[in-house]
Design an enzyme around this catalytic site. Structure first.
Site, PDB file in Angstrom:
ATOM      1  N   TYR A  72       0.737  -1.234   0.100  1.00 54.17           N
ATOM      2  CA  TYR A  72       0.056   0.010   0.157  1.00 54.17           C
ATOM      3  C   TYR A  72       0.923   1.240   0.139  1.00 54.17           C
ATOM      4  O   TYR A  72       0.247   2.378  -0.133  1.00 54.17           O
ATOM      5  CB  TYR A  72      -0.943   0.040   1.047  1.00 54.17           C
ATOM      6  CG  TYR A  72      -1.975  -1.021   1.481  1.00 54.17           C
ATOM      7  CD1 TYR A  72      -2.331  -1.794   0.329  1.00 54.17           C
ATOM      8  CD2 TYR A  72      -2.523  -1.431   2.455  1.00 54.17           C
ATOM      9  CE1 TYR A  72      -2.995  -3.112   0.439  1.00 54.17           C
ATOM     10  CE2 TYR A  72      -3.352  -2.491   2.506  1.00 54.17           C
ATOM     11  CZ  TYR A  72      -3.505  -3.149   1.428  1.00 54.17           C
ATOM     12  OH  TYR A  72      -4.546  -4.345   1.640  1.00 54.17           O
TER      13      TYR A  72
ATOM     14  N   HIS B  27       0.286 -11.698   1.233  1.00 55.34           N
ATOM     15  CA  HIS B  27      -0.582 -11.010   0.881  1.00 55.34           C
ATOM     16  C   HIS B  27      -1.278 -11.807  -0.299  1.00 55.34           C
ATOM     17  O   HIS B  27      -2.705 -11.824  -0.241  1.00 55.34           O
ATOM     18  CB  HIS B  27       0.002  -9.641   0.215  1.00 55.34           C
ATOM     19  CG  HIS B  27      -0.681  -8.809   0.026  1.00 55.34           C
ATOM     20  ND1 HIS B  27      -0.350  -7.332  -0.039  1.00 55.34           N
ATOM     21  CD2 HIS B  27      -2.230  -8.570  -0.242  1.00 55.34           C
ATOM     22  CE1 HIS B  27      -1.325  -6.337  -0.011  1.00 55.34           C
ATOM     23  NE2 HIS B  27      -2.458  -7.044  -0.369  1.00 55.34           N
TER      24      HIS B  27
HETATM   25  P1  NAP Z   1     -14.137  -1.033   1.301  1.00 56.13           P
HETATM   26  O1  NAP Z   1     -13.687  -0.863   2.693  1.00 56.13           O
HETATM   27  O2  NAP Z   1     -15.100  -1.983   0.755  1.00 56.13           O
HETATM   28  O3  NAP Z   1     -14.567   0.319   0.892  1.00 56.13           O
HETATM   29  C1  NAP Z   1     -13.991   1.570   1.061  1.00 56.13           C
HETATM   30  C2  NAP Z   1     -14.690   2.642   0.197  1.00 56.13           C
HETATM   31  O4  NAP Z   1     -15.705   3.119   0.983  1.00 56.13           O
HETATM   32  C3  NAP Z   1     -13.976   4.146   0.293  1.00 56.13           C
HETATM   33  O5  NAP Z   1     -14.054   4.792  -0.976  1.00 56.13           O
HETATM   34  C4  NAP Z   1     -14.641   4.762   1.489  1.00 56.13           C
HETATM   35  O6  NAP Z   1     -14.445   6.238   1.513  1.00 56.13           O
HETATM   36  C5  NAP Z   1     -16.100   4.465   1.229  1.00 56.13           C
HETATM   37  N1  NAP Z   1     -16.583   4.470   2.728  1.00 56.13           N
HETATM   38  C6  NAP Z   1     -16.293   3.881   3.894  1.00 56.13           C
HETATM   39  N2  NAP Z   1     -17.118   4.014   4.900  1.00 56.13           N
HETATM   40  C7  NAP Z   1     -18.085   4.693   4.363  1.00 56.13           C
HETATM   41  C8  NAP Z   1     -19.328   5.048   5.052  1.00 56.13           C
HETATM   42  N3  NAP Z   1     -19.605   4.848   6.132  1.00 56.13           N
HETATM   43  N4  NAP Z   1     -20.194   5.835   3.939  1.00 56.13           N
HETATM   44  C9  NAP Z   1     -19.862   6.167   2.708  1.00 56.13           C
HETATM   45  N5  NAP Z   1     -18.512   5.610   2.089  1.00 56.13           N
HETATM   46  C10 NAP Z   1     -17.874   5.145   2.868  1.00 56.13           C
HETATM   47  O7  NAP Z   1     -12.981  -1.195   0.509  1.00 56.13           O
HETATM   48  P2  NAP Z   1     -11.223  -1.594   0.392  1.00 56.13           P
HETATM   49  O8  NAP Z   1     -10.553  -0.472   0.782  1.00 56.13           O
HETATM   50  O9  NAP Z   1     -10.838  -2.371  -0.905  1.00 56.13           O
HETATM   51  O10 NAP Z   1     -11.314  -2.675   1.579  1.00 56.13           O
HETATM   52  C11 NAP Z   1     -11.134  -2.476   2.997  1.00 56.13           C
HETATM   53  C12 NAP Z   1      -9.695  -2.876   3.420  1.00 56.13           C
HETATM   54  O11 NAP Z   1      -9.386  -4.227   3.172  1.00 56.13           O
HETATM   55  C13 NAP Z   1      -8.501  -2.196   2.485  1.00 56.13           C
HETATM   56  O12 NAP Z   1      -8.289  -0.850   2.796  1.00 56.13           O
HETATM   57  C14 NAP Z   1      -7.354  -2.963   2.806  1.00 56.13           C
HETATM   58  O13 NAP Z   1      -6.864  -2.582   4.090  1.00 56.13           O
HETATM   59  C15 NAP Z   1      -8.057  -4.259   2.878  1.00 56.13           C
HETATM   60  N6  NAP Z   1      -7.829  -4.933   1.677  1.00 56.13           N
HETATM   61  C16 NAP Z   1      -6.906  -6.254   1.408  1.00 56.13           C
HETATM   62  C17 NAP Z   1      -6.818  -6.864   0.321  1.00 56.13           C
HETATM   63  C18 NAP Z   1      -5.923  -8.133   0.359  1.00 56.13           C
HETATM   64  O14 NAP Z   1      -5.640  -8.460  -0.762  1.00 56.13           O
HETATM   65  N7  NAP Z   1      -5.568  -8.707   1.150  1.00 56.13           N
HETATM   66  C19 NAP Z   1      -7.540  -6.444  -0.769  1.00 56.13           C
HETATM   67  C20 NAP Z   1      -8.511  -5.258  -0.715  1.00 56.13           C
HETATM   68  C21 NAP Z   1      -8.626  -4.781   0.440  1.00 56.13           C
HETATM   69  P3  NAP Z   1     -13.427   7.285   2.084  1.00 56.13           P
HETATM   70  O15 NAP Z   1     -12.086   6.651   2.140  1.00 56.13           O
HETATM   71  O16 NAP Z   1     -13.786   8.455   1.423  1.00 56.13           O
HETATM   72  O17 NAP Z   1     -14.048   7.249   3.473  1.00 56.13           O
END
Ligand code: NAP
Length: 272
Positions: free
Chosen positions: A45, A105
């Site tokens: 990241y 990862h």
């Molecule tokens: P997510 O958590 O499903 O969605 C994030 C999005 O939702 C962002 O645009 C955020 O906006 C928005 N959001 C969050 N809370 C909100 C709310 N209460 N109301 C409206 N919009 C909201 O997506 P993700 O980042 O893919 O997944 C979460 C975490 O999982 C990642 O950050 C990472 O740490 C981990 N991950 C791991 C892998 C892996 O390969 N192991 C892959 C993907 C993700 P804002 O930022 O503007 O608040």
């Protein structure tokens, strides 16, 4: 936090794409001050320094927070030396002596269960990490990993949300008593477009984000790591612990399964 097997914060903070240094550090600090006790990052990241700064800016004791990072095949590599070096560099970048949880990862490219995971076990013996985590595994690769590890991994991080239920993986995690950490729990923002989630959210006067998180947390062994940057989103997601969906709501979302993934590589293990 020296985690007991029974103890894992229900809602953690995701940080993927939170790459503007001050914004990232401030959102981690705000999250900790609001009550988050699990922060998820990864070498990939590019924000470990900022995550570390957020931890240090807050008044929360280091030992009260679960800090998780990940080693990536395309960074230091997943051969023995690459894993050892990658983990140590993550600690250095975050200015931490140890990580609570380190994940593979993606088990791809040079990944070799015996070699990669023996490096994880060495890091545990050396006190660099407390727990082993796996991410983006297929059932076959999980079987292989569990057969080479002396102890069952603490956590398995997989994409999971109302459009991707991961029934088989969930059952596997429950049977082996592994925490299933649902990543992209808001389907990367797509939960807000769903009629079903919108109507359940309206019924309880909450956001679709809270509905999605509460649905995930209604499953045994599941923990979630929504990514949020603003204080309003951080608060909204954390408040989902107070939302209890009724059986009908849960059934409605259980019936939504569209097998939609938002995170995939060309060599993802489930494509083989
Ligand atoms: P997510 O958590 O499903 O969605 C994030 C999005 O939702 C962002 O645009 C955020 O906006 C928005 N959001 C969050 N809370 C909100 C709310 N209460 N109301 C409206 N919009 C909201 O997506 P993700 O980042 O893919 O997944 C979460 C975490 O999982 C990642 O950050 C990472 O740490 C981990 N991950 C791991 C892998 C892996 O390969 N192991 C892959 C993907 C993700 P804002 O930022 O503007 O608040």
């Amino acid at each position: 936090m020296r985690l007991s097997e029974n103890d894992f914060p229900a809602i953690g903070l995701g940080t993927w794409q939170n790459t503007v240094p001050d914004e990232c550090a401030n959102s981690v600090q705000t999250a900790l001050e609001l009550g988050y006790r699990h922060i998820d990052t990864a070498h990939y990241y590019g924000n470990e320094e900022s995550v570390g700064r957020g931890l240090q800016q807050s008044d929360i004791e280091r030992d009260d927070v679960v800090v998780a990072s990940k080693v990536h095949a395309e960074k230091f590599g997943l051969d023995y030396e690459g894993v050892i070096e990658g983990a140590k560099k993550s600690c250095e970048r975050m200015n931490l002596e140890r990580l609570d949880l380190l994940y593979v990862h993606w088990p791809v490219l040079q990944y070799d269960a015996e070699e990669t995971l023996s490096a994880f076990e060495q890091l545990e013996r050396d006190g660099v990490i407390d727990h082993v985590g796996l991410s983006n595994y297929s059932i076959d690769l999980l079987d292989e990993a569990l057969s080479v590890l002396d102890e069952t991994p603490l956590a398995l991080q997989m994409e999971m949300h109302p459009f991707l239920h991961q029934d088989e993986i969930l059952e596997y995690a429950q049977e082996h008593d592994i925490w299933l950490i649902a990543y992209s729990p808001l389907a990367r923002g797509n939960v807000f477009e769903s009629d079903v989630l919108q109507s359940i959210a309206e019924k309880h006067d909450v956001s679709e984000a809270q509905v999605s998180i509460a649905w995930l947390l209604s499953k045994d062994n599941v923990r979630v790591i929504p990514k949020a940057s603003s204080e309003a989103h951080l608060r909204d997601n954390l408040n989902a612990v107070d939302l209890t969906l009724d059986e009908e709501d849960i059934k409605r979302i259980d019936n939504v399964d569209r097998q939609e993934r938002y995170v995939e590589r060309d060599d993802s293990p489930w494509l083989e």
